[in-house]
Design a protein around this motif. Structure first.
Motif, PDB file in Angstrom:
ATOM      1  N   UNK A 173       0.827  -1.213   0.000  1.00 47.18           N
ATOM      2  CA  UNK A 173       0.000   0.000   0.000  1.00 47.18           C
ATOM      3  C   UNK A 173       0.852   1.248   0.000  1.00 47.18           C
ATOM      4  N   UNK A 174       1.854   1.267   0.787  1.00 48.75           N
ATOM      5  CA  UNK A 174       2.750   2.420   0.856  1.00 48.75           C
ATOM      6  C   UNK A 174       3.518   2.582  -0.443  1.00 48.75           C
ATOM      7  N   UNK A 175       3.888   1.426  -1.044  1.00 44.73           N
ATOM      8  CA  UNK A 175       4.619   1.493  -2.311  1.00 44.73           C
ATOM      9  C   UNK A 175       3.747   2.110  -3.396  1.00 44.73           C
ATOM     10  N   UNK A 176       2.441   1.757  -3.385  1.00 42.77           N
ATOM     11  CA  UNK A 176       1.541   2.335  -4.376  1.00 42.77           C
ATOM     12  C   UNK A 176       1.411   3.834  -4.215  1.00 42.77           C
ATOM     13  N   UNK A 177       1.314   4.272  -2.973  1.00 45.25           N
ATOM     14  CA  UNK A 177       1.215   5.705  -2.712  1.00 45.25           C
ATOM     15  C   UNK A 177       2.468   6.430  -3.187  1.00 45.25           C
ATOM     16  N   UNK A 178       3.627   5.813  -2.925  1.00 49.93           N
ATOM     17  CA  UNK A 178       4.874   6.447  -3.336  1.00 49.93           C
ATOM     18  C   UNK A 178       4.983   6.508  -4.864  1.00 49.93           C
ATOM     19  N   UNK A 179       4.518   5.436  -5.556  1.00 49.84           N
ATOM     20  CA  UNK A 179       4.586   5.427  -7.010  1.00 49.84           C
ATOM     21  C   UNK A 179       3.698   6.518  -7.595  1.00 49.84           C
ATOM     22  N   UNK A 180       2.497   6.730  -6.997  1.00 50.91           N
ATOM     23  CA  UNK A 180       1.606   7.805  -7.462  1.00 50.91           C
ATOM     24  C   UNK A 180       2.261   9.160  -7.241  1.00 50.91           C
ATOM     25  N   UNK A 181       2.878   9.319  -6.060  1.00 55.08           N
ATOM     26  CA  UNK A 181       3.521  10.604  -5.733  1.00 55.08           C
ATOM     27  C   UNK A 181       4.677  10.881  -6.689  1.00 55.08           C
ATOM     28  N   UNK A 182       5.436   9.821  -7.022  1.00 53.00           N
ATOM     29  CA  UNK A 182       6.583   9.985  -7.918  1.00 53.00           C
ATOM     30  C   UNK A 182       6.111  10.421  -9.303  1.00 53.00           C
ATOM     31  N   UNK A 183       5.003   9.799  -9.781  1.00 50.76           N
ATOM     32  CA  UNK A 183       4.468  10.164 -11.108  1.00 50.76           C
ATOM     33  C   UNK A 183       4.035  11.618 -11.117  1.00 50.76           C
ATOM     34  N   UNK A 184       3.380  12.035 -10.059  1.00 45.37           N
ATOM     35  CA  UNK A 184       2.918  13.426  -9.965  1.00 45.37           C
ATOM     36  C   UNK A 184       4.099  14.387  -9.932  1.00 45.37           C
ATOM     37  N   UNK A 185       5.119  14.036  -9.141  1.00 46.01           N
ATOM     38  CA  UNK A 185       6.282  14.914  -9.024  1.00 46.01           C
ATOM     39  C   UNK A 185       7.057  14.973 -10.340  1.00 46.01           C
ATOM     40  N   UNK A 186       7.116  13.862 -11.081  1.00 47.15           N
ATOM     41  CA  UNK A 186       7.782  13.875 -12.386  1.00 47.15           C
ATOM     42  C   UNK A 186       7.073  14.835 -13.334  1.00 47.15           C
ATOM     43  N   UNK A 187       5.698  14.855 -13.250  1.00 46.35           N
ATOM     44  CA  UNK A 187       4.922  15.779 -14.084  1.00 46.35           C
ATOM     45  C   UNK A 187       5.198  17.223 -13.689  1.00 46.35           C
ATOM     46  N   UNK A 188       5.227  17.481 -12.387  1.00 44.25           N
ATOM     47  CA  UNK A 188       5.496  18.845 -11.907  1.00 44.25           C
ATOM     48  C   UNK A 188       6.892  19.284 -12.306  1.00 44.25           C
ATOM     49  N   UNK A 189       7.866  18.340 -12.251  1.00 45.77           N
ATOM     50  CA  UNK A 189       9.232  18.679 -12.622  1.00 45.77           C
ATOM     51  C   UNK A 189       9.303  19.042 -14.101  1.00 45.77           C
ATOM     52  N   UNK A 190       8.540  18.324 -14.918  1.00 46.12           N
ATOM     53  CA  UNK A 190       8.537  18.611 -16.353  1.00 46.12           C
ATOM     54  C   UNK A 190       7.972  19.992 -16.617  1.00 46.12           C
ATOM     55  N   UNK A 191       6.863  20.340 -15.934  1.00 41.97           N
ATOM     56  CA  UNK A 191       6.262  21.667 -16.115  1.00 41.97           C
ATOM     57  C   UNK A 191       7.204  22.773 -15.656  1.00 41.97           C
ATOM     58  N   UNK A 192       7.876  22.555 -14.507  1.00 43.13           N
ATOM     59  CA  UNK A 192       8.808  23.572 -13.999  1.00 43.13           C
ATOM     60  C   UNK A 192       9.986  23.751 -14.941  1.00 43.13           C
ATOM     61  N   UNK A 193      10.431  22.661 -15.554  1.00 49.53           N
ATOM     62  CA  UNK A 193      11.543  22.738 -16.498  1.00 49.53           C
ATOM     63  C   UNK A 193      11.139  23.512 -17.726  1.00 49.53           C
ATOM     64  N   UNK A 194       9.892  23.268 -18.169  1.00 47.22           N
ATOM     65  CA  UNK A 194       9.409  23.968 -19.357  1.00 47.22           C
ATOM     66  C   UNK A 194       9.289  25.461 -19.104  1.00 47.22           C
ATOM     67  N   UNK A 195       8.888  25.822 -17.899  1.00 51.83           N
ATOM     68  CA  UNK A 195       8.708  27.257 -17.572  1.00 51.83           C
ATOM     69  C   UNK A 195      10.028  27.942 -17.220  1.00 51.83           C
ATOM     70  N   UNK A 196      11.055  27.134 -16.919  1.00 52.98           N
ATOM     71  CA  UNK A 196      12.358  27.711 -16.546  1.00 52.98           C
ATOM     72  C   UNK A 196      12.414  28.275 -15.140  1.00 52.98           C
TER      73      UNK A 196
END
Length: 412
Positions: free
Chosen positions: A365-388
């Motif tokens: 259960x904890x692993x699933x939560x962490x995997x969801x959080x990682x996917x979300x953070x990867x998306x946020x990192x991509x957006x932040x990179x695009x915006x500079x």
């Protein structure tokens, strides 16, 4: 008639009647007669008397230079003055008188010097004797319970010997000083002696009490002998009481302990006989248990916990059924079996830590939560990179790294 020498004529003469005169600065003085000899013989006779007097004056001068007692020199000067003044002798009597006058002056200087030396010697003697007294008083001030009496007695004897030697060989002290110092020394000796007697009287009392208690313990120990091995537990309790009983004096303690120990030796001898019989009886059991250990120790390398547990349980049942082994081998074989039991227990614990369903569910259960959080953070990192936006990039990257580490710790 023979002529007199000029030296003889210088200090005396002889008249026709044989009377001999000595010449002085104030005139002549008859010193005697020598009727049966020549004038030379007469003068020679009275000159020898002068030579004797001169020798006494010379000797006295030498004594004064060597520091003889001034009082002795003064008495000798007085005596010789009278002898020279009335001497029936021929010679330079006035020079002898002059020399004696000088000695009289020297006596005064010598008296002052010797008086100062005597005072210094007395002061030093008082200081030395005071040192002896202070040392004795220090011994008297010691705590009697902590005093090493043999050493203290020897020290006091040495101090008394010093006192006697100083009293005999040293200068005579003024009466008041001598009496006061002796009074202090005697008081210290008395105190030490009283403390010593009191200490040993109390020690004798303690020793008597200890002897009484230990004699009672010996009686009890000896009464246990008929019980044989069964009396050992009680004997051990008696041994504890013996240690608390205190000292009874070296000679008495040695004798009492010999009796107490002899009773214990008999009890332990009985135990040794029983142990020997049991060892012989249980030797076969030891052989069987050693065979079981040969069967059990391969389980140390087993990785299947269920198989290891089943095998160990079967070995433990057979182990208990075999029974006792010789006493000196109990610890050896039990330690070997404990090692196997510990290894199997650890193997089982490790299995349940890995395969516990509840823990596994929580982990997934904890692993699933962490995997969801990682996917979300990867998306946020991509957006932040695009915006500079460097601040958002750093925050997203830090959060993403942390969650990846957590997921890795769960074995994903």
């Amino acid at each position: 008639m023979r002529l007199l020498s000029s030296e003889q004529q210088a200090w005396g003469r002889v008249d026709d009647t044989g009377t001999v005169f000595v010449r002085l600065s104030t005139g002549e003085r008859a010193v005697g007669q020598y009727p049966d000899g020549t004038p030379e013989e007469a003068l020679a006779y009275f000159q020898r008397k002068f030579t004797d007097l001169e020798g006494q004056v010379t000797l006295l001068e030498q004594r004064a230079k060597r520091g003889a007692p001034a009082s002795d020199i003064a008495r000798a000067v007085s005596t010789l003055r009278e002898s020279v003044a009335t001497a029936n002798a021929v010679g330079d009597l006035e020079s002898l008188s002059t020399r004696l006058e000088k000695l009289g002056g020297a006596v005064e200087e010598l008296t002052e010097q010797q008086s100062a030396e005597a005072k210094a010697a007395i002061a030093a003697a008082i200081a030395e004797r005071t040192e002896i007294v202070v040392a004795a008083e220090a011994l008297a001030a010691e705590d009697p319970a902590k005093t090493q009496w043999k050493q203290t007695t020897a020290s006091l004897d040495a101090l008394y010997a010093r006192w006697q030697a100083h009293q005999q060989d040293g200068p005579r002290l003024p009466k008041n000083d001598a009496n006061e110092l002796w009074k202090r020394f005697r008081a210290a000796r008395t105190t030490i002696e009283q403390n010593r007697k009191a200490f040993f009287a109390e020690l004798d009392s303690v020793h008597r009490d200890a002897r009484t208690r230990k004699q009672a313990l010996i009686d009890q120990a000896e009464s246990l002998i008929p019980q044989g091995m069964a009396g050992i537990p009680v004997y051990r309790d008696l041994l504890d009481e013996w240690k608390r009983a205190g000292r009874a004096g070296k000679k008495q303690d040695d004798a009492l302990w010999a009796r107490f120990k002899a009773a214990g030796d008999e009890l332990y001898a009985a135990k040794s006989e029983v142990d020997a019989k049991e060892n012989e009886e249980f030797q076969g059991n030891l052989t069987l248990k050693l065979e079981l250990l040969d069967e059990a120790e391969p389980l140390l390398a087993e990785t299947d916990f269920a198989k290891a547990r089943t095998a160990l349980q079967a070995i433990q049942r057979r182990w208990d059924e075999i029974g006792k082994v010789p006493r000196e081998q109990v610890r050896v074989i039990e330690d070997r079996l404990r090692k196997v039991e510990t290894a199997v227990r650890k193997l089982e614990d490790d299995h349940w830590k890995t395969n516990n369903p509840e823990k596994k569910a929580r982990s997934e259960g904890l692993a699933g939560q962490l995997e969801d959080a990682i996917a979300k953070l990867e998306s946020e990192l991509a957006e932040a990179t695009a915006s500079g936006d460097t601040a958002k990039i750093a925050a997203a990257q830090e959060a993403l790294d942390a969650r990846r580490i957590w997921l890795q710790a769960l074995g994903r």
